[in-house]
Each structure stands twice: as structure tokens, then as C-alpha cells.
Design a protein around this motif. Structure first.
Motif, PDB file in Angstrom:
ATOM      1  N   ASN A  80       0.867  -1.176   0.000  1.00 50.71           N
ATOM      2  CA  ASN A  80       0.000   0.000   0.000  1.00 50.71           C
ATOM      3  C   ASN A  80       0.906   1.229   0.000  1.00 50.71           C
ATOM      4  N   VAL A  81       1.230   1.762  -1.182  1.00 54.23           N
ATOM      5  CA  VAL A  81       2.239   2.810  -1.268  1.00 54.23           C
ATOM      6  C   VAL A  81       1.713   4.017  -2.054  1.00 54.23           C
ATOM      7  N   SER A  82       2.218   5.183  -1.704  1.00 56.80           N
ATOM      8  CA  SER A  82       1.847   6.418  -2.382  1.00 56.80           C
ATOM      9  C   SER A  82       2.881   6.758  -3.455  1.00 56.80           C
ATOM     10  N   ARG A  83       2.533   7.724  -4.286  1.00 60.27           N
ATOM     11  CA  ARG A  83       3.506   8.212  -5.265  1.00 60.27           C
ATOM     12  C   ARG A  83       4.722   8.780  -4.554  1.00 60.27           C
ATOM     13  N   SER A 272      -8.996  13.262   5.254  1.00 59.36           N
ATOM     14  CA  SER A 272      -7.735  13.917   5.598  1.00 59.36           C
ATOM     15  C   SER A 272      -6.612  13.477   4.660  1.00 59.36           C
ATOM     16  N   CYS A 273      -6.773  12.285   4.051  1.00 58.44           N
ATOM     17  CA  CYS A 273      -5.785  11.723   3.111  1.00 58.44           C
ATOM     18  C   CYS A 273      -4.417  11.567   3.763  1.00 58.44           C
ATOM     19  N   GLU A 274      -4.387  11.408   5.074  1.00 61.56           N
ATOM     20  CA  GLU A 274      -3.122  11.335   5.808  1.00 61.56           C
ATOM     21  C   GLU A 274      -2.720   9.908   6.169  1.00 61.56           C
ATOM     22  N   HIS A 275      -3.655   8.965   6.072  1.00 65.85           N
ATOM     23  CA  HIS A 275      -3.424   7.672   6.718  1.00 65.85           C
ATOM     24  C   HIS A 275      -3.260   6.552   5.701  1.00 65.85           C
ATOM     25  N   GLN A 276      -2.113   5.900   5.753  1.00 63.95           N
ATOM     26  CA  GLN A 276      -1.866   4.744   4.895  1.00 63.95           C
ATOM     27  C   GLN A 276      -2.896   3.655   5.157  1.00 63.95           C
ATOM     28  N   LEU A 277      -3.287   3.533   6.415  1.00 64.63           N
ATOM     29  CA  LEU A 277      -4.147   2.435   6.848  1.00 64.63           C
ATOM     30  C   LEU A 277      -5.027   2.938   7.982  1.00 64.63           C
ATOM     31  N   ILE A 278      -6.277   2.531   8.000  1.00 63.60           N
ATOM     32  CA  ILE A 278      -7.174   2.814   9.124  1.00 63.60           C
ATOM     33  C   ILE A 278      -7.643   1.475   9.685  1.00 63.60           C
TER      34      ILE A 278
END
Length: 384
Positions: A80-83, A272-278
């Protein structure tokens, strides 16, 4: 997202995927879409580089194949990775994400588009973190021997260890190739309260935020991540705990949401788009599978294309119905306790009479490991 103990097997899988991708390019598949709709056309693959053109600029780019394989291994490991996470491998991270998604194929990966239009690349399947082995070196070795690589440990139990014993435990995990995430232990406190309702004077064993923070600081080089100290029915205190841990540990915890916190709070966490995982907590106290299914249907219908979720304490057939990123549970232990089996994609069954408790638990571990690659066609393993 850095994790220094990623072992060789993830690189080996990346090399295999890269070889298949190269073969597909040479047999005619050349064009791919980025998450923002641009077209990338691969012009050629040399021994050292992937050469491609982007339609929006018509400029030609090179991507080093070694870096590409390293990025593939990184994605396979983290799932689960972001750009932004991919910047270390290539400056044009949106191009790299598109090529990684193409190499992994639609059966293995998907793109999440967050509320702020940023993207995350997610591997399909559910990573299962085996839990309940803070004190058992034999159980850790058993999980490792059956292909397990990921475990969850609870602060509820770790806090009772001396500093030396704590580090010895985490080093043992590292040395046998087990990767660890940490839970605050608040679930165990809630379960204790439920059990003690008839005896309210019995001593409570609450989790101390400062103690949890100090433990995490002492072991942060050994862990992949950790969950917030969530307070049952006290959302505001849970949010303060998250901010405290984020500011003191140096990297943020995974927040935990309970249905009792309200849908507005989950909406805020996702947007919030801050959390890799909830983490989704509190479902252990929902004894009805249909009730859990209804909750998950609402969560994934609203947020499934935007956010990754971890089911705290999940091990039943609902894992086959919803695209969780990961889960954790002691559920594999029903093989030892009740001689029950958990076949992949099927409800649990009674074990054949010839299987002893260790055979049962080994079988369960193997099946739960396969959840991580549930996009593949697994040969059914008969419990014989």
C-alpha cells in the motif's frame, strides 16, 4: 515506510514479475494508462533500462531496470504505497506507479484515488498478521516454518517484559524473518472490562499513553508500524493520543475507528488523506456475522476506492468478501484449541480424526498465509 529487514524473497518475486512484464512487452502490449489518465508507451527494454514515452509531453524517459525491480519489491512488501513513497526510485513517480501497476497486472493490484486526488498503489489480497505469540518463541518458529512472515504483538503483554527481554523478543522475530506491527492493547482492556462487569471493584489494567509511547520509541527500529491507543467511546481522547504518538515517535500511528465513534469521524479520517491504513476495531464484540457484514458493506461502499483498511481481530469468511489490506487475529489457534480448520475461502470445519492439534494449526497457518495472494488460483489443500 522504510524497513531494513525486508528479506530476499520479496526481491525474488519482484524479479519474476519483471521478467513476465518484459515478456508481455515483447509480445505486443506496449501502452498503459497512469492513474491520471495519461498514456505511457514503452518503446523498448534494454539490459539496463525501460525506455518509454508519455503522450502528454511526447518526451522520452528511461527507467533503470534495477530500480524498477527494487520498487516492485518495495510495493510487494508494503502492499500500500503512495507516489511520494516511490520518489526514492524514480523522480517521475506517477510514471513509475503506472508501470508498476502494469507489471503487477489488474489481477494483482489496483489504484486508490484519495479525496485530494493523490494516488496509492495497492496489492490485492489480505495480509494476515498472526497474533498472540508475545511469549512463545515456539509459536513464532511454527508460523515462520509454514510460510508466515508477519505478526502483530500487543503492548498489553509486551509492557510486562524487561527492556532486555523486549529487545530479545523483537530480535528473534527479525532473525527468523518475521515482520512486526504493534497494537496498543486497548482491545484487551475492553475485553477485560466486559468480563468484569459483574465485579466492578476488580482492579483495572488500563494502558498508559506515556508507557506505550516509551515502548514504541525503544523498538521503532524493529517494527513496520503501530496502531493508535484508541479509547472506547472517547473519540476526542483517541484523537489526542494519535497526535501525541505522531509527535513523539517520529512517524504516525494507524488510527483506529469504532462504529461508536460515528460515521462523521470516519469521513474525517478518510478525507484527511493522511493515513496509509485505518484500523476497524470493536467488531469482536459484534457476535453476529451479518452485523459485521452490514458494517463492512457500508464502509467499503463509501470508501473502498479511496482508503486502505485493516480489520482488527478478523479471521472469518468475511475476509473473502471485502478488500481489506490486512487483518490480525489469533484465529489460527482454533486448530490447537478446538481442532478446527480454516480452509481458504471456506467456513471453518472440524479436522479429520488423524490430524493432531499441531497438524491443525500448521494447516491453518498455511491457509491464512494464502490470503495475501488470494488473487491467484491456489490448489485446494485437502486437510488430510
Amino acid at each position: 515506510m522504510k524497513h531494513r529487514y525486508m528479506e530476499r524473497s520479496f526481491y525474488d518475486r519482484a524479479k519474476k514479475i519483471e521478467r513476465s512484464f518484459k515478456k508481455s512487452i515483447r509480445t505486443g502490449q506496449h501502452s498503459f494508462k497512469t492513474g491520471l489518465g495519461r498514456t505511457i508507451t514503452i518503446l523498448g527494454i534494454t539490459p539496463s533500462d525501460i525506455i518509454f514515452r508519455v503522450d502528454s509531453t511526447d518526451s522520452i524517459h528511461k527507467l533503470n531496470r534495477l530500480k524498477f525491480k527494487q520498487a516492485l519489491a518495495f510495493v510487494i512488501f508494503h502492499r500500500n504505497v503512495s507516489r511520494k513513497d516511490l520518489e526514492r526510485f524514480h523522480s517521475f513517480n506517477s510514471h513509475l506507479m503506472a508501470l508498476l501497476n502494469a507489471a503487477l497486472s489488474k489481477n494483482m493490484s489496483r489504484i486508490l484515488k484519495l479525496a485530494n486526488r493523490t494516488l496509492r498503489l495497492v496489492i490485492k489480497g489480505v495480509r494476515y498478521y498472526f497474533s498472540g505469540m508475545e511469549f512463545s518463541e515456539k509459536d513464532r518458529l511454527l508460523v515462520q516454518s509454514q510460510g508466515g512472515k508477519f505478526i502483530l504483538m500487543s503492548n498489553y503483554y509486551l509492557r510486562g517484559l524487561s527492556h532486555d527481554k523486549l529487545l530479545e523478543t523483537l530480535r528473534h522475530c527479525r532473525d527468523i524473518g518475521l515482520h512486526v506491527i504493534i497494537d496498543s492493547g486497548s482491545f484487551s482492556v475492553m475485553r477485560q472490562r466486559q468480563a468484569n462487569k459483574s465485579n466492578p471493584d476488580k482492579k483495572k489494567n488500563d494502558i498508559c499513553l506515556k508507557q506505550y509511547c516509551e515502548l514504541l520509541i525503544s523498538i521503532k527500529d524493529y517494527i513496520m508500524g503501530y496502531f493508535n491507543l484508541d479509547e472506547d467511546s472517547d473519540n476526542e481522547k483517541s484523537k489526542r493520543n494519535l497526535e501525541y504518538l505522531r509527535d513523539n515517535i517520529g512517524f504516525p500511528p494507524y488510527p483506529v475507528w469504532h462504529e461508536g465513534f460515528g460515521w462523521d469521524e470516519l469521513d474525517k479520517l478518510v478525507n484527511s488523506c493522511e493515513h496509509q491504513l485505518i484500523g476497524i476495531g470493536g467488531t469482536v464484540f459484534m457476535h453476529s456475522t451479518p452485523a459485521k457484514r452490514k458494517l463492512f458493506q457500508e464502509i467499503f461502499s463509501k470508501y473502498g476506492d479511496q482508503q486502505g483498511f485493516h480489520w482488527l481481530g478478523g479471521s472469518n469468511v468475511l475476509l473473502n468478501e471485502f478488500p481489506f489490506i490486512s487483518t490480525d487475529s489469533t484465529g489460527f489457534n482454533i486448530g490447537r484449541r478446538f481442532r478446527r480448520l480454516v480452509p481458504l475461502n471456506s467456513p471453518q470445519i472440524a479436522a479429520p480424526s488423524e490430524m493432531d492439534s499441531i497438524d491443525c494449526i500448521k494447516y491453518n497457518i498455511r491457509q491464512l498465509v494464502k490470503l495475501e495472494e488470494n488473487h491467484l488460483d491456489h490448489q485446494y489443500e485437502l486437510p488430510l
